[in-house]
Design a protein around this motif. Structure first.
Motif, PDB file in Angstrom:
ATOM      1  N   ILE A 194       0.837  -1.202   0.000  1.00 57.29           N
ATOM      2  CA  ILE A 194       0.000   0.000   0.000  1.00 57.29           C
ATOM      3  C   ILE A 194       0.869   1.249   0.000  1.00 57.29           C
ATOM      4  N   GLY A 195       2.010   1.173   0.702  1.00 61.08           N
ATOM      5  CA  GLY A 195       2.871   2.342   0.803  1.00 61.08           C
ATOM      6  C   GLY A 195       3.355   2.843  -0.550  1.00 61.08           C
ATOM      7  N   THR A 196       3.515   1.947  -1.509  1.00 65.99           N
ATOM      8  CA  THR A 196       3.954   2.371  -2.850  1.00 65.99           C
ATOM      9  C   THR A 196       2.865   3.117  -3.612  1.00 65.99           C
ATOM     10  N   ALA A 197       1.603   2.936  -3.183  1.00 66.85           N
ATOM     11  CA  ALA A 197       0.487   3.574  -3.893  1.00 66.85           C
ATOM     12  C   ALA A 197       0.059   4.888  -3.254  1.00 66.85           C
ATOM     13  N   GLY A 205      -4.414  10.514   1.675  1.00 69.11           N
ATOM     14  CA  GLY A 205      -4.169   9.267   0.965  1.00 69.11           C
ATOM     15  C   GLY A 205      -4.021   8.098   1.919  1.00 69.11           C
ATOM     16  N   ALA A 206      -3.313   8.308   3.027  1.00 64.20           N
ATOM     17  CA  ALA A 206      -3.153   7.252   4.022  1.00 64.20           C
ATOM     18  C   ALA A 206      -4.483   6.927   4.690  1.00 64.20           C
ATOM     19  N   THR A 207      -5.276   7.963   4.967  1.00 65.04           N
ATOM     20  CA  THR A 207      -6.590   7.748   5.579  1.00 65.04           C
ATOM     21  C   THR A 207      -7.504   6.982   4.640  1.00 65.04           C
ATOM     22  N   LEU A 208      -7.475   7.359   3.373  1.00 64.48           N
ATOM     23  CA  LEU A 208      -8.288   6.676   2.374  1.00 64.48           C
ATOM     24  C   LEU A 208      -7.874   5.208   2.245  1.00 64.48           C
ATOM     25  N   ALA A 209      -6.565   4.972   2.240  1.00 65.97           N
ATOM     26  CA  ALA A 209      -6.078   3.593   2.124  1.00 65.97           C
ATOM     27  C   ALA A 209      -6.505   2.768   3.327  1.00 65.97           C
ATOM     28  N   PHE A 210      -6.469   3.361   4.512  1.00 64.09           N
ATOM     29  CA  PHE A 210      -6.864   2.641   5.726  1.00 64.09           C
ATOM     30  C   PHE A 210      -8.351   2.301   5.697  1.00 64.09           C
ATOM     31  N   GLY A 211      -9.194   3.289   5.364  1.00 68.16           N
ATOM     32  CA  GLY A 211     -10.640   3.054   5.344  1.00 68.16           C
ATOM     33  C   GLY A 211     -11.053   2.059   4.279  1.00 68.16           C
ATOM     34  N   PHE A 225     -13.282  -7.724  12.576  1.00 70.42           N
ATOM     35  CA  PHE A 225     -12.321  -8.051  13.624  1.00 70.42           C
ATOM     36  C   PHE A 225     -11.110  -8.786  13.050  1.00 70.42           C
ATOM     37  N   ALA A 226     -11.315  -9.517  11.969  1.00 75.28           N
ATOM     38  CA  ALA A 226     -10.198 -10.192  11.309  1.00 75.28           C
ATOM     39  C   ALA A 226      -9.380  -9.213  10.480  1.00 75.28           C
ATOM     40  N   ALA A 227     -10.047  -8.240   9.877  1.00 78.84           N
ATOM     41  CA  ALA A 227      -9.340  -7.267   9.036  1.00 78.84           C
ATOM     42  C   ALA A 227      -8.574  -6.241   9.860  1.00 78.84           C
ATOM     43  N   PHE A 228      -9.052  -5.949  11.066  1.00 81.73           N
ATOM     44  CA  PHE A 228      -8.489  -4.849  11.854  1.00 81.73           C
ATOM     45  C   PHE A 228      -6.998  -5.021  12.172  1.00 81.73           C
ATOM     46  N   PRO A 229      -6.554  -6.171  12.718  1.00 85.45           N
ATOM     47  CA  PRO A 229      -5.121  -6.275  13.025  1.00 85.45           C
ATOM     48  C   PRO A 229      -4.229  -6.171  11.796  1.00 85.45           C
ATOM     49  N   VAL A 230      -4.721  -6.635  10.650  1.00 86.73           N
ATOM     50  CA  VAL A 230      -3.935  -6.545   9.417  1.00 86.73           C
ATOM     51  C   VAL A 230      -3.774  -5.096   8.987  1.00 86.73           C
ATOM     52  N   MET A 231      -4.888  -4.356   8.919  1.00 83.09           N
ATOM     53  CA  MET A 231      -4.824  -2.976   8.444  1.00 83.09           C
ATOM     54  C   MET A 231      -4.193  -2.041   9.474  1.00 83.09           C
ATOM     55  N   LEU A 232      -4.342  -2.359  10.759  1.00 84.96           N
ATOM     56  CA  LEU A 232      -3.685  -1.520  11.770  1.00 84.96           C
ATOM     57  C   LEU A 232      -2.167  -1.655  11.648  1.00 84.96           C
ATOM     58  N   ALA A 233      -1.688  -2.883  11.427  1.00 87.81           N
ATOM     59  CA  ALA A 233      -0.249  -3.088  11.264  1.00 87.81           C
ATOM     60  C   ALA A 233       0.251  -2.534   9.939  1.00 87.81           C
ATOM     61  N   ILE A 254     -13.522   4.392  14.441  1.00 89.85           N
ATOM     62  CA  ILE A 254     -14.146   4.677  13.152  1.00 89.85           C
ATOM     63  C   ILE A 254     -13.616   3.722  12.085  1.00 89.85           C
ATOM     64  N   GLY A 255     -12.376   3.269  12.242  1.00 87.29           N
ATOM     65  CA  GLY A 255     -11.851   2.274  11.315  1.00 87.29           C
ATOM     66  C   GLY A 255     -12.648   0.981  11.355  1.00 87.29           C
ATOM     67  N   MET A 256     -13.057   0.576  12.561  1.00 85.35           N
ATOM     68  CA  MET A 256     -13.904  -0.607  12.674  1.00 85.35           C
ATOM     69  C   MET A 256     -15.247  -0.385  11.980  1.00 85.35           C
ATOM     70  N   LEU A 257     -15.789   0.825  12.099  1.00 80.97           N
ATOM     71  CA  LEU A 257     -17.051   1.128  11.415  1.00 80.97           C
ATOM     72  C   LEU A 257     -16.873   1.049   9.896  1.00 80.97           C
ATOM     73  N   ALA A 258     -15.709   1.490   9.405  1.00 76.96           N
ATOM     74  CA  ALA A 258     -15.432   1.358   7.976  1.00 76.96           C
ATOM     75  C   ALA A 258     -15.391  -0.120   7.583  1.00 76.96           C
ATOM     76  N   GLY A 259     -14.828  -0.945   8.446  1.00 79.54           N
ATOM     77  CA  GLY A 259     -14.817  -2.377   8.177  1.00 79.54           C
ATOM     78  C   GLY A 259     -16.209  -2.962   8.145  1.00 79.54           C
ATOM     79  N   PHE A 260     -17.055  -2.499   9.053  1.00 78.82           N
ATOM     80  CA  PHE A 260     -18.425  -3.008   9.089  1.00 78.82           C
ATOM     81  C   PHE A 260     -19.188  -2.664   7.813  1.00 78.82           C
ATOM     82  N   CYS A 261     -18.786  -1.587   7.143  1.00 79.83           N
ATOM     83  CA  CYS A 261     -19.389  -1.282   5.846  1.00 79.83           C
ATOM     84  C   CYS A 261     -19.099  -2.405   4.855  1.00 79.83           C
ATOM     85  N   GLY A 262     -17.903  -2.973   4.945  1.00 79.52           N
ATOM     86  CA  GLY A 262     -17.581  -4.123   4.111  1.00 79.52           C
ATOM     87  C   GLY A 262     -18.405  -5.342   4.485  1.00 79.52           C
ATOM     88  N   THR A 263     -18.714  -5.484   5.769  1.00 83.78           N
ATOM     89  CA  THR A 263     -19.559  -6.598   6.213  1.00 83.78           C
ATOM     90  C   THR A 263     -20.902  -6.595   5.500  1.00 83.78           C
TER      91      THR A 263
END
Length: 312
Positions: A194-197, A205-211, A225-233, A254-263
């Motif tokens: 992600i860092g290369t993009a 850009g970093a916020t958009l990539a995280f969300g 909950f499965a996605a959170f540790p990956v994207m946080l790291a 709010i990052g978790m809420l963004a993940g729930f949108c994917g749910t």
């Protein structure tokens, strides 16, 4: 002091009863599979701490084998006729809603009580403990007022779980997968890609990539909950928190809420999106997802914007 072990034992005993009831239900064509699945889950809840990693791993593989070979199903019959349901609803009126509201009310009250009064319960697990107590209180109130047959709530609970099947434990499985991915260093690898993009020095850009990453990984893995540790790291910790000095609480929440949108947009979240379609007998098994996409996408955009506005 009440600890999390109380919740595990309560859940384990419930699953054990479901297993026994399923075993003696001769109308079920797969009663042995049902009993084995819920019985193994009960073992995990009650004595999982004593089995060790290897023992629990074997138990999980057994659960996967039972579910993967289609050994779980709902027994025919047992449904309450629609006219009986309508008559009972008219007779008891809003009391049925009161019973349902007892659970969140007790959970909320207990969360504050256990934190204010030390020594009653583990304050770190106050909400989960309060939720379990709320279920017991709601059950006691309903039994006292409605006076059903003693085993009726357990029988109906078993039938519902048999209908849901393996999807009932999918959140726990996927959350464990997220922890495994984090330990395996998947987050660092994803972060490098992600860092290369991301444009150099671009906070948005970093916020958009995280969300977006939280939503997309949730869609792939089926659980935020499965996605959170990956994207946080990958993005949250090295970029948003350490490099740009973001508020960890805002980014995480709010990052978790963004993940729930994917749910809302993935069949991998089977217990949310596929099971309701099956229980409601919808013609399109993905009908729930199609109805939720129009809400999920704008909500995801708002969550990304909120991280950008309020975390820095």
């Amino acid at each position: 002091m009440i600890t999390l072990e109380f919740v595990y034992i309560l859940a384990g005993l419930t699953f054990a009863i479901f297993a026994l009831l399923g075993l003696y239900d001769r109308t079920s064509p797969k009663r042995f599979g049902n009993a084995a699945f819920w019985g193994l889950l009960a073992v995990s809840m009650i004595v999982g701490d004593y089995l060790g990693d290897f023992g629990n791993g074997l138990l999980v593989l057994a659960l996967v084998a039972i579910a993967g070979t289609g050994q779980i199903c709902r027994a025919p019959g047992g449904d309450v006729p629609a006219d009986v349901q309508a008559e009972r609803a008219a007779r008891h009126g809003p009391f049925l809603l009161v019973v349902a509201l007892i659970i969140p009310a007790v959970a909320l009250a207990g969360t504050f009580l256990f934190k204010w009064v030390p020594g009653l319960a583990d304050p770190k697990q106050a909400t989960l403990i309060s939720l379990a107590i709320g279920v017991l209180i709601a059950l006691a109130v309903a039994m006292a007022r409605l006076r059903p047959a003693p085993l009726l709530p357990l029988q109906q609970g078993r039938r519902l779980l048999d209908a849901v099947g393996w999807a009932a434990i999918l959140p726990q499985m996927l959350a464990s997968l997220g922890a495994v991915f984090a330990l395996a260093g998947v987050g660092e690898v994803v972060g490098g890609l992600i860092g290369t993009a991301i444009p150099e020095g671009s906070l948005f850009g970093a916020t958009l990539a995280f969300g977006l990453g939280m939503a997309l990984f949730t869609m792939v893995m089926g659980n935020a909950f499965a996605a959170f540790p990956v994207m946080l790291a990958a993005v949250g910790m090295p970029l948003l928190i350490e490099q740009y000095g973001g508020n960890p609480a805002v980014i995480a929440a709010i990052g978790m809420l963004a993940g729930f949108c994917g749910t809302l947009m993935t069949p991998m979240a089977a217990n949310f999106n596929l099971v309701p379609a099956a229980l409601l007998e919808l013609k399109n098994p993905y009908g729930v997802i199609r109805a939720q996409v129009g809400t999920a996408l704008p909500l995801l955009a708002v969550n990304i914007l909120f991280i950008w506005l309020f975390a820095f």
